[in-house]
Design a protein around this motif. Structure first.
Motif, short mmCIF file in Angstrom:
data_model
loop_
_atom_site.label_atom_id
_atom_site.label_comp_id
_atom_site.label_asym_id
_atom_site.label_seq_id
_atom_site.Cartn_x
_atom_site.Cartn_y
_atom_site.Cartn_z
N VAL A 82 0.85 -1.20 0.00
CA VAL A 82 0.00 0.00 0.00
C VAL A 82 0.88 1.25 0.00
CG1 VAL A 82 -1.69 1.35 1.32
CG2 VAL A 82 -2.00 -1.12 1.06
N LYS A 83 1.91 1.25 0.84
CA LYS A 83 2.82 2.41 0.91
C LYS A 83 3.57 2.60 -0.41
CE LYS A 83 4.81 5.78 3.15
NZ LYS A 83 4.09 7.04 3.22
N GLU A 84 4.11 1.50 -0.97
CA GLU A 84 4.87 1.59 -2.22
C GLU A 84 4.02 2.04 -3.40
OE1 GLU A 84 8.16 -1.99 -1.55
OE2 GLU A 84 6.74 -2.14 -3.20
N GLU A 85 2.83 1.46 -3.51
CA GLU A 85 2.04 1.68 -4.72
C GLU A 85 1.23 2.97 -4.71
OE1 GLU A 85 -0.07 -1.68 -6.26
OE2 GLU A 85 1.62 -3.02 -5.93
N ILE A 86 0.65 3.33 -3.55
CA ILE A 86 -0.16 4.56 -3.54
C ILE A 86 0.26 5.54 -2.46
CG2 ILE A 86 -2.14 3.45 -4.66
CD1 ILE A 86 -3.52 3.42 -1.87
N ASP A 87 1.37 5.27 -1.78
CA ASP A 87 1.93 6.16 -0.77
C ASP A 87 0.94 6.47 0.35
OD1 ASP A 87 4.01 7.60 0.38
OD2 ASP A 87 3.41 9.47 -0.58
N PHE A 88 0.27 5.41 0.84
CA PHE A 88 -0.68 5.55 1.94
C PHE A 88 -0.26 4.60 3.05
CE2 PHE A 88 -4.93 4.30 3.79
CZ PHE A 88 -5.21 5.52 4.40
N ALA A 89 -0.19 5.11 4.29
CA ALA A 89 0.19 4.29 5.44
C ALA A 89 -1.05 3.62 6.02
CB ALA A 89 0.88 5.14 6.49
N LEU A 90 -0.97 2.31 6.18
CA LEU A 90 -2.09 1.51 6.66
C LEU A 90 -1.56 0.55 7.71
CD1 LEU A 90 -5.12 0.98 5.97
CD2 LEU A 90 -4.32 -0.71 4.33
N ASN A 91 -2.25 0.41 8.83
CA ASN A 91 -1.84 -0.52 9.88
C ASN A 91 -2.75 -1.73 9.86
OD1 ASN A 91 -1.33 -1.95 12.23
ND2 ASN A 91 -1.07 -0.13 13.49
N LEU A 92 -2.20 -2.88 9.50
CA LEU A 92 -2.97 -4.12 9.42
C LEU A 92 -2.53 -5.15 10.47
CD1 LEU A 92 -2.99 -4.49 5.54
CD2 LEU A 92 -4.86 -3.70 7.00
N GLN A 93 -1.77 -4.73 11.47
CA GLN A 93 -1.19 -5.69 12.42
C GLN A 93 -2.24 -6.50 13.19
OE1 GLN A 93 2.10 -6.56 12.26
NE2 GLN A 93 1.73 -5.24 10.50
N ASN A 94 -3.42 -5.95 13.39
CA ASN A 94 -4.46 -6.69 14.10
C ASN A 94 -5.55 -7.20 13.16
OD1 ASN A 94 -3.32 -6.34 16.68
ND2 ASN A 94 -4.09 -4.25 16.73
N LYS A 95 -5.24 -7.26 11.87
CA LYS A 95 -6.20 -7.72 10.86
C LYS A 95 -5.77 -9.06 10.29
CE LYS A 95 -8.76 -3.90 10.19
NZ LYS A 95 -10.18 -3.84 10.34
N ARG A 96 -6.76 -9.86 9.96
CA ARG A 96 -6.52 -11.07 9.19
C ARG A 96 -7.04 -10.82 7.78
NH1 ARG A 96 -9.31 -16.02 11.04
NH2 ARG A 96 -11.03 -14.62 11.42
N PRO A 97 -6.53 -11.55 6.80
CA PRO A 97 -7.10 -11.40 5.46
C PRO A 97 -8.59 -11.77 5.48
CG PRO A 97 -5.15 -12.81 5.42
CD PRO A 97 -5.47 -12.56 6.84
N SER A 98 -9.38 -11.07 4.70
CA SER A 98 -10.80 -11.37 4.59
C SER A 98 -11.03 -12.63 3.77
CB SER A 98 -11.53 -10.20 3.92
OG SER A 98 -11.39 -9.04 4.69
N LEU A 99 -10.09 -12.91 2.88
CA LEU A 99 -10.24 -14.01 1.93
C LEU A 99 -8.86 -14.45 1.48
CD1 LEU A 99 -12.26 -15.51 -0.08
CD2 LEU A 99 -11.85 -13.60 -1.62
N THR A 100 -8.66 -15.75 1.34
CA THR A 100 -7.43 -16.28 0.74
C THR A 100 -7.83 -17.15 -0.44
OG1 THR A 100 -6.22 -16.27 2.83
CG2 THR A 100 -5.35 -17.68 1.09
N VAL A 101 -7.22 -16.86 -1.58
CA VAL A 101 -7.48 -17.63 -2.79
C VAL A 101 -6.20 -18.39 -3.14
CG1 VAL A 101 -8.06 -17.49 -5.25
CG2 VAL A 101 -9.14 -15.91 -3.62
N ASN A 102 -6.31 -19.70 -3.26
CA ASN A 102 -5.16 -20.49 -3.68
C ASN A 102 -5.02 -20.40 -5.19
OD1 ASN A 102 -4.53 -21.56 -1.07
ND2 ASN A 102 -6.27 -22.92 -1.28
N PHE A 103 -3.78 -20.32 -5.65
CA PHE A 103 -3.52 -20.37 -7.08
C PHE A 103 -2.37 -21.33 -7.33
CE2 PHE A 103 -0.95 -16.93 -5.48
CZ PHE A 103 0.21 -16.93 -6.22
N GLU A 104 -2.05 -21.56 -8.57
CA GLU A 104 -1.10 -22.61 -8.93
C GLU A 104 0.21 -22.54 -8.14
OE1 GLU A 104 0.93 -24.57 -12.94
OE2 GLU A 104 -0.12 -22.65 -13.10
N TYR A 105 0.72 -21.33 -7.90
CA TYR A 105 2.03 -21.19 -7.26
C TYR A 105 1.97 -20.51 -5.91
CZ TYR A 105 3.74 -22.55 -11.84
OH TYR A 105 3.98 -23.23 -13.01
N GLY A 106 0.79 -20.46 -5.29
CA GLY A 106 0.79 -19.83 -3.99
C GLY A 106 -0.56 -19.54 -3.38
#
Length: 176
Positions: A82-106
């Motif tokens: 988020v910081k690199e791409e749009i220069d916005f600081a976001l704190n996710l330390q107490n967040k879990r992903p809302s969704l995980t999608v498996n793909f061929e390599y990860g």
């Protein structure tokens, strides 16, 4: 050269690393993160990639995404992207992903965050992002149909919009 941690099929670290662009060994996976920022109107912030980017040049994409680098947790990778791409600081330390999608390599972790971000305050363009704008679900589906957006499954875009208010597979707003 960007280095990634290698995970096994159960998302356990193997203790190995690989470099971006290296072929994947059998049973080796890596971690990718996406952050979708939504405003109070229910629109998602989308970005147009720079024409110099190796993949998907000039294409529109969801808010941010990228690979976790060696030593990063999913949350740390998402914050960095988020910081690199749009220069916005976001704190996710107490967040879990809302969704995980498996793909061929990860594993692809999606964070769905509501924010009152004023896009006029962002320092754009950045090295990766040409411009951003707020878009409705229908706007994104139309841009995908026009071939101007990274070709996500339209049903994934709908799911991201549907899940932005709650975790899990059930609609928590029904029956309460």
């Amino acid at each position: 050269m960007e280095a990634w941690d290698v995970y096994d099929k159960d998302r356990k670290l193997t203790g190995k690393q690989m470099n971006r662009g290296d072929p994947f060994e059998q049973g080796a996976y890596h971690l990718v993160v996406h952050v979708c920022l939504f405003n109070q109107l229910g629109e998602m912030l989308i970005q147009q990639r720079q024409p110099s980017k190796g993949n998907w040049k000039n294409m529109w994409d969801i808010t941010v995404g990228g690979s976790a680098i060696t030593g990063e947790t999913s949350q740390q990778a998402a914050e960095r992207e988020v910081k690199e791409e749009i220069d916005f600081a976001l704190n996710l330390q107490n967040k879990r992903p809302s969704l995980t999608v498996n793909f061929e390599y990860g594993f692809d972790d999606y964070y769905l965050i509501e924010t009152d971000l004023n896009i006029e305050s962002l320092s754009l363009p950045t090295e990766e992002v040409k411009q951003v704008r707020w878009a409705s679900q229908n706007d994104i589906i139309n841009i995908i149909s026009e071939g101007l957006f990274i070709p996500y499954h339209k049903s994934l875009i709908a799911l991201l919009f549907d899940m932005r208010y709650s975790m899990g597979a059930h609609n928590q707003r029904i029956g309460q």
